[in-house]
Design a protein around this motif. Structure first.
Motif, PDB file in Angstrom:
ATOM      1  N   PHE A 145      43.591  35.857   4.983  1.00 53.61           N
ATOM      2  CA  PHE A 145      42.908  36.711   5.949  1.00 53.61           C
ATOM      3  C   PHE A 145      43.841  37.269   7.022  1.00 53.61           C
ATOM      4  O   PHE A 145      43.427  38.103   7.827  1.00 53.61           O
ATOM      5  CB  PHE A 145      41.777  35.917   6.630  1.00 53.61           C
ATOM      6  N   THR A 146      45.095  36.815   7.056  1.00 53.03           N
ATOM      7  CA  THR A 146      46.042  37.362   8.029  1.00 53.03           C
ATOM      8  C   THR A 146      46.548  38.739   7.619  1.00 53.03           C
ATOM      9  O   THR A 146      47.439  39.287   8.266  1.00 53.03           O
ATOM     10  CB  THR A 146      47.244  36.412   8.222  1.00 53.03           C
ATOM     11  N   ILE A 147      45.968  39.327   6.564  1.00 54.74           N
ATOM     12  CA  ILE A 147      46.404  40.641   6.106  1.00 54.74           C
ATOM     13  C   ILE A 147      46.236  41.692   7.202  1.00 54.74           C
ATOM     14  O   ILE A 147      47.074  42.576   7.367  1.00 54.74           O
ATOM     15  CB  ILE A 147      45.631  41.060   4.828  1.00 54.74           C
ATOM     16  N   GLU A 148      45.147  41.604   8.007  1.00 58.10           N
ATOM     17  CA  GLU A 148      44.954  42.581   9.086  1.00 58.10           C
ATOM     18  C   GLU A 148      46.056  42.465  10.122  1.00 58.10           C
ATOM     19  O   GLU A 148      46.569  43.480  10.625  1.00 58.10           O
ATOM     20  CB  GLU A 148      43.593  42.380   9.754  1.00 58.10           C
ATOM     21  N   THR A 149      46.440  41.244  10.450  1.00 54.86           N
ATOM     22  CA  THR A 149      47.534  41.034  11.409  1.00 54.86           C
ATOM     23  C   THR A 149      48.830  41.607  10.876  1.00 54.86           C
ATOM     24  O   THR A 149      49.568  42.304  11.590  1.00 54.86           O
ATOM     25  CB  THR A 149      47.697  39.529  11.691  1.00 54.86           C
ATOM     26  N   GLU A 150      49.116  41.337   9.616  1.00 51.04           N
ATOM     27  CA  GLU A 150      50.359  41.829   9.019  1.00 51.04           C
ATOM     28  C   GLU A 150      50.350  43.348   8.914  1.00 51.04           C
ATOM     29  O   GLU A 150      51.384  43.991   9.133  1.00 51.04           O
ATOM     30  CB  GLU A 150      50.563  41.203   7.648  1.00 51.04           C
ATOM     31  N   LEU A 151      49.199  43.944   8.614  1.00 44.26           N
ATOM     32  CA  LEU A 151      49.108  45.400   8.571  1.00 44.26           C
ATOM     33  C   LEU A 151      49.463  46.006   9.927  1.00 44.26           C
ATOM     34  O   LEU A 151      50.205  46.993  10.013  1.00 44.26           O
ATOM     35  CB  LEU A 151      47.695  45.826   8.171  1.00 44.26           C
ATOM     36  N   ALA A 152      48.927  45.426  11.003  1.00 48.94           N
ATOM     37  CA  ALA A 152      49.195  45.944  12.342  1.00 48.94           C
ATOM     38  C   ALA A 152      50.681  45.839  12.684  1.00 48.94           C
ATOM     39  O   ALA A 152      51.285  46.778  13.212  1.00 48.94           O
ATOM     40  CB  ALA A 152      48.352  45.195  13.372  1.00 48.94           C
ATOM     41  N   VAL A 153      51.283  44.696  12.383  1.00 49.99           N
ATOM     42  CA  VAL A 153      52.700  44.501  12.678  1.00 49.99           C
ATOM     43  C   VAL A 153      53.554  45.465  11.856  1.00 49.99           C
ATOM     44  O   VAL A 153      54.504  46.079  12.366  1.00 49.99           O
ATOM     45  CB  VAL A 153      53.122  43.048  12.398  1.00 49.99           C
ATOM     46  N   GLU A 154      53.218  45.627  10.573  1.00 50.75           N
ATOM     47  CA  GLU A 154      53.999  46.502   9.709  1.00 50.75           C
ATOM     48  C   GLU A 154      53.880  47.969  10.125  1.00 50.75           C
ATOM     49  O   GLU A 154      54.817  48.741   9.966  1.00 50.75           O
ATOM     50  CB  GLU A 154      53.554  46.332   8.257  1.00 50.75           C
TER      51      GLU A 154
END
Length: 335
Positions: free
Chosen positions: A197-206
């Protein structure tokens, strides 16, 4: 919402010397050009209504990627006209990466299948893509039902957003939002490793890391139906997200990452040194081993600080070079 990374009112955006046109008026994106992507896990209670909602809005290219649900999620999704895929691995992040390999349209609208997001906001989410933006985040806090989020979850979300802004230098208002719209081209430029579920966090950082033109739009957010159970564990999952934010700073903001480690080493060594000095002055007791540990901690901390500065310079140069190469590649395609 004025920010280096979020500039919804600009007519022209400049990023690293590269000018990207963001217009107030643009050709409308057809629903046929949009893939509505819904990752699911045991969402039988809500998935049918979610799919019907998008059909009512004119979005008929609906893909449900299921994480091996134990209820009737897949069967209900098929009955309501969605294309259903079963992911080969586990976790939302893995599901999104896997299904994007099969998407043939240029735009993706992604959301959870728990019924908390409104299909009526679809046009609002897609519209910025027509004006030149590459990634759109739906801000749940703009119109949230009173009972849509527990007080602890709301507090944790706001703390995580503040931490993201401090560590990664961008204000995306709601980085944990599951309602996203983006171009397939921009997604392919991201380096995503998250399986859960950390995909949203990683999307924002990327998006910050790769200079993806990102904007935030207000959306409505409602409470889950009583028969739908959440898979979220606030304390455990919140800690995992904060750890992910810090870990991802290693390549996006190395000065913060290594600098914080360096400062911790220096402060720890200094505190040990104060203790050793106090013991020697007050009681004439020497602590040779602790003195050596103190000196080693301070030296390591200074080295980490220096490494952070050098890494930050390298990351900055790498970003500038990558943007030049991307600009040259786009110019070559346009000729």
């Amino acid at each position: 919402m004025e920010d280096d990374a979020v500039r919804a009112d600009s007519s022209v955006l400049s990023d690293g010397g590269e000018t990207v046109a963001i217009t107030d008026e643009a050709d409308e994106i057809s629903p046929d050009e949009v893939c509505v992507l819904i990752p699911t896990l045991d969402e039988a209670a809500t998935i049918g209504d979610v799919i019907d909602g998008f059909y009512d809005e004119g979005y008929t290219n609906v893909v449900v990627v299921d994480g091996d649900s134990t209820d009737d999620t897949r069967e209900i999704a098929r009955e309501h006209g969605a294309e259903v895929m079963v992911q080969s691995g586990d976790g939302k992040g893995q599901a999104v990466r896997e299904v994007l390999e099969y998407v043939t349209v240029p735009y993706v609208l992604m959301l959870d299948g728990d019924g908390t997001y409104d299909p009526a906001d679809a046009d609002k989410m897609i519209e910025p893509l027509a004006r030149g933006y590459e990634h759109v985040i739906g801000n749940r806090f703009a119109d949230m039902d009173d009972d849509a989020m527990r007080a602890l979850n709301g507090f944790g979300n706001r703390m995580i957003n503040r931490a993201f802004g401090f560590v990664h230098g961008a204000n995306y208002e709601d980085i944990l939002s599951g309602y996203r719209a983006f171009t397939v081209d921009s997604f392919e430029r991201l380096s995503l490793d998250s399986d859960g579920f950390t995909i949203e966090t990683e999307l924002a950082v990327e998006c910050v890391k790769h200079g993806i033109e990102t904007t935030v739009v207000p959306i409505s957010y409602t409470a889950r139906p009583d028969e739908s159970e959440t898979n979220l564990h606030p304390i455990r999952d919140g800690g995992t997200i904060l750890l992910a934010l810090y870990s991802l700073a290693k390549t996006n903001n190395p000065l913060f990452y290594f600098g914080s480690l360096g400062v911790s080493g220096i402060v720890s060594g200094f505190l040990i040194a104060v203790y050793v000095l106090w013991e020697w002055v007050q009681y004439n007791q020497s602590h040779e081993i602790m003195a050596v540990v103190s000196a080693a901690a301070i030296l390591l901390g200074v080295q980490l600080l220096m490494f952070g500065v050098l890494s930050d310079m390298l990351v900055t140069l790498h970003r500038e070079q990558r943007r030049r190469l991307e600009r040259i590649a786009r110019e070559a395609r346009d000729k």
